[in-house]
Scaffold this motif. Structure first.
Motif, PDB file in Angstrom:
ATOM      1  N   LEU A   1       7.724  12.005  -1.773  1.00 50.25           N
ATOM      2  CA  LEU A   1       6.261  12.070  -1.582  1.00 50.25           C
ATOM      3  C   LEU A   1       5.917  11.643  -0.156  1.00 50.25           C
ATOM      4  O   LEU A   1       6.423  10.638   0.332  1.00 50.25           O
ATOM      5  N   MET A   2       5.039  12.429   0.496  1.00 50.19           N
ATOM      6  CA  MET A   2       4.619  12.091   1.848  1.00 50.19           C
ATOM      7  C   MET A   2       3.573  10.971   1.790  1.00 50.19           C
ATOM      8  O   MET A   2       2.518  11.143   1.189  1.00 50.19           O
ATOM      9  N   THR A   3       3.865   9.842   2.385  1.00 52.12           N
ATOM     10  CA  THR A   3       2.936   8.716   2.406  1.00 52.12           C
ATOM     11  C   THR A   3       2.405   8.529   3.820  1.00 52.12           C
ATOM     12  O   THR A   3       3.181   8.381   4.755  1.00 52.12           O
ATOM     13  N   GLN A   4       1.079   8.558   3.956  1.00 60.36           N
ATOM     14  CA  GLN A   4       0.475   8.424   5.275  1.00 60.36           C
ATOM     15  C   GLN A   4       0.579   6.983   5.771  1.00 60.36           C
ATOM     16  O   GLN A   4       0.173   6.059   5.075  1.00 60.36           O
TER      17      GLN A   4
ATOM     18  N   LYS B   1      -4.431  -0.461   6.057  1.00 56.64           N
ATOM     19  CA  LYS B   1      -3.779  -1.001   4.851  1.00 56.64           C
ATOM     20  C   LYS B   1      -2.320  -1.418   5.115  1.00 56.64           C
ATOM     21  O   LYS B   1      -1.754  -2.196   4.367  1.00 56.64           O
ATOM     22  N   TRP B   2      -1.713  -0.873   6.189  1.00 55.82           N
ATOM     23  CA  TRP B   2      -0.333  -1.229   6.520  1.00 55.82           C
ATOM     24  C   TRP B   2      -0.247  -2.363   7.531  1.00 55.82           C
ATOM     25  O   TRP B   2       0.828  -2.928   7.730  1.00 55.82           O
TER      26      TRP B   2
ATOM     27  N   PHE C   1       1.468  -5.597   6.800  1.00 53.48           N
ATOM     28  CA  PHE C   1       2.908  -5.528   6.507  1.00 53.48           C
ATOM     29  C   PHE C   1       3.727  -5.207   7.752  1.00 53.48           C
ATOM     30  O   PHE C   1       4.722  -5.857   8.033  1.00 53.48           O
TER      31      PHE C   1
ATOM     32  N   PRO D   1       0.821  -1.228   0.000  1.00 52.14           N
ATOM     33  CA  PRO D   1       0.000   0.000   0.000  1.00 52.14           C
ATOM     34  C   PRO D   1       0.849   1.271   0.000  1.00 52.14           C
ATOM     35  O   PRO D   1       0.923   1.989   0.975  1.00 52.14           O
ATOM     36  N   MET D   2       1.495   1.520  -1.130  1.00 49.37           N
ATOM     37  CA  MET D   2       2.420   2.660  -1.212  1.00 49.37           C
ATOM     38  C   MET D   2       1.735   3.990  -1.517  1.00 49.37           C
ATOM     39  O   MET D   2       2.399   5.002  -1.654  1.00 49.37           O
ATOM     40  N   GLY D   3       0.435   3.957  -1.703  1.00 51.80           N
ATOM     41  CA  GLY D   3      -0.310   5.194  -1.912  1.00 51.80           C
ATOM     42  C   GLY D   3       0.158   5.960  -3.134  1.00 51.80           C
ATOM     43  O   GLY D   3       0.404   5.371  -4.196  1.00 51.80           O
ATOM     44  N   THR D   4       0.331   7.271  -2.960  1.00 51.08           N
ATOM     45  CA  THR D   4       0.686   8.142  -4.091  1.00 51.08           C
ATOM     46  C   THR D   4       2.079   7.875  -4.650  1.00 51.08           C
ATOM     47  O   THR D   4       2.402   8.341  -5.737  1.00 51.08           O
ATOM     48  N   LEU D   5       2.871   7.135  -3.899  1.00 46.14           N
ATOM     49  CA  LEU D   5       4.212   6.791  -4.382  1.00 46.14           C
ATOM     50  C   LEU D   5       4.126   5.977  -5.685  1.00 46.14           C
ATOM     51  O   LEU D   5       5.016   6.028  -6.528  1.00 46.14           O
TER      52      LEU D   5
ATOM     53  N   ILE E   1       4.743   7.467  -9.401  1.00 46.19           N
ATOM     54  CA  ILE E   1       6.039   7.592 -10.092  1.00 46.19           C
ATOM     55  C   ILE E   1       6.190   6.520 -11.179  1.00 46.19           C
ATOM     56  O   ILE E   1       6.363   6.873 -12.352  1.00 46.19           O
TER      57      ILE E   1
ATOM     58  N   MET F   1       8.708   9.301   1.283  1.00 42.47           N
ATOM     59  CA  MET F   1       9.231   8.236   0.419  1.00 42.47           C
ATOM     60  C   MET F   1       9.443   8.821  -0.968  1.00 42.47           C
ATOM     61  O   MET F   1       8.480   9.226  -1.607  1.00 42.47           O
ATOM     62  N   ALA F   2      10.682   8.862  -1.381  1.00 42.50           N
ATOM     63  CA  ALA F   2      11.042   9.394  -2.707  1.00 42.50           C
ATOM     64  C   ALA F   2      10.420  10.768  -2.959  1.00 42.50           C
ATOM     65  O   ALA F   2       9.935  11.044  -4.052  1.00 42.50           O
TER      66      ALA F   2
END
Lengths: 102, 253
Positions: free
Chosen positions: B40-43, B73-74, B77, A23-27, A30, B37-38
């Motif tokens: 981009l802010m990931t919640q 969702k996390w 993991f 679940p990487m979301g908006t990532l 890319i 992450m790269a």
């Protein structure tokens, strides 16, 4: 040049799918954006008989892009955890007993 | 007698403010924690800070708690269910009992600190991964806070009368060790304060003698520049990256 673009498009498309599973979301935007650009480029460089594969890649990445956008609109939530809540209640009672003895 | 009365009258405003902590009971602040992450802010998780007045037969205490939980969702993991709690004096915010109960991807740790009456030592009980409890007593400097009460102690600092770059020092105890914490006032700034909209805030830099935080002036807290001093945005830099906590819900009874 077309082959390299197509190969990279396959690779980033695989990454896009992976980013959705995780679940990487908006990532995930890319690799999706890169797939769109590369498949578009490959489509332009293809002759009439070769356009099918880049077109399929383009459609797949557009679908993934829409999926990410829709998922991004759904608010994130914490799943209720009964065990955690029960433990909190028990701990609170124990804490007050201990504070009573302080 | 008249002089005594005069002194009492002159000191009455001081008594009034000294008896009243700026931290209200029944307050709940909910933050969305994001990780960079790269670019981009990931919640990733939700952090909840809440206060509640509790009573024993002899005294009233303020229960401060900080909970962190990953979004659903996390969970499959790397599930996080962390709880940090402290019971403090409602006026001085002096802690009596601190508890830490963490669950991070299967790793568990429980800590309990009982502040001794002399104010110079803590009796601790620690257990890691449900193994045997280890009990110990260690000494602390007077005025040492735990990490939760320190967050609230910050809100009692009078930044309105501080100069830029002025440093206020605290001592906090974490993992049974005392850590020096410096709080540097960087001035005011108008920022997007999450649920509060655009707000004028005090910009505060946090420095600690620990490896947990990285960089100079890279760990910043923005407190609303009003009497409530609500922490509305927190940016942090840790050895594995950067992230932020943005206020998304505020409840005050």
């Amino acid at each position: 040049m077309r082959k390299i673009a197509l190969l990279l498009a396959y690779l980033f498309c695989a990454f896009s799918v992976l980013f959705i599973v995780l679940p990487m979301g908006t990532l995930g935007l890319i690799p999706v954006a890169l797939t769109l650009i590369l498949s578009g480029f490959a489509w332009v460089k293809s002759n009439a008989t070769q356009k099918k594969v880049p077109a399929i890649l383009f459609i797949i990445s557009t679908t993934i892009l829409l999926f990410i956008v829709v998922c991004g609109l759904i608010p994130d939530e914490v799943a209720p955890d009964k065990q955690f809540e029960q433990r909190k209640e028990i701990n609170k009672k124990q804490d007050l007993e201990e504070l009573e003895n302080l | 007698m008249k002089k005594l009365l005069l002194i009492l009258i002159l000191l009455s405003p001081w008594f009034a403010t000294a008896q009243k902590s700026s931290i209200p009971g029944g307050e709940q602040l909910v933050y969305a924690a994001s990780y960079n992450m790269a670019g981009l802010m990931t919640q990733l998780a939700q952090v909840t800070l809440s206060t509640e007045m509790v009573s024993t037969s002899t005294k009233k205490l303020l229960h401060l708690s900080c909970e962190a939980a990953t979004y659903s969702k996390w969970d499959s993991f790397f599930k996080i269910r962390d709880s940090y709690e402290t019971y403090v004096d409602p006026v001085s915010l002096k802690p009596s009992l601190f508890k830490r109960d963490i669950f991070e991807g299967g790793y568990t740790k429980k800590e309990k600190y009982l502040y001794q009456k002399d104010g110079k030592s803590i009796a601790s009980v620690v257990s890691i991964k449900r193994k045997l409890e280890v009990k110990s007593v260690f000494s602390i400097k007077p005025g040492t806070q735990d990490i939760v009460s320190l967050i609230y102690k910050l809100r009692t600092v009078d930044f309105a009368h501080q100069n830029k770059q002025q440093i206020t020092r605290f001592t906090a105890v974490f993992d049974e060790k005392e850590v020096g914490v410096s709080v540097k006032y960087l001035g005011t700034e108008r920022i997007n304060a999450g649920v509060l909209g655009e707000k004028l805030c005090y910009k505060i830099s946090i420095g600690a003698q620990t490896n947990a935080l990285r960089g100079t002036d890279k760990n910043i807290i923005w407190l609303t520049a009003d009497a409530r001093k609500i922490p509305c945005l927190i940016r942090f830099s840790i050895p594995v990256g950067t992230g932020q906590l943005l206020l998304k819900q505020l409840t005050q009874n």
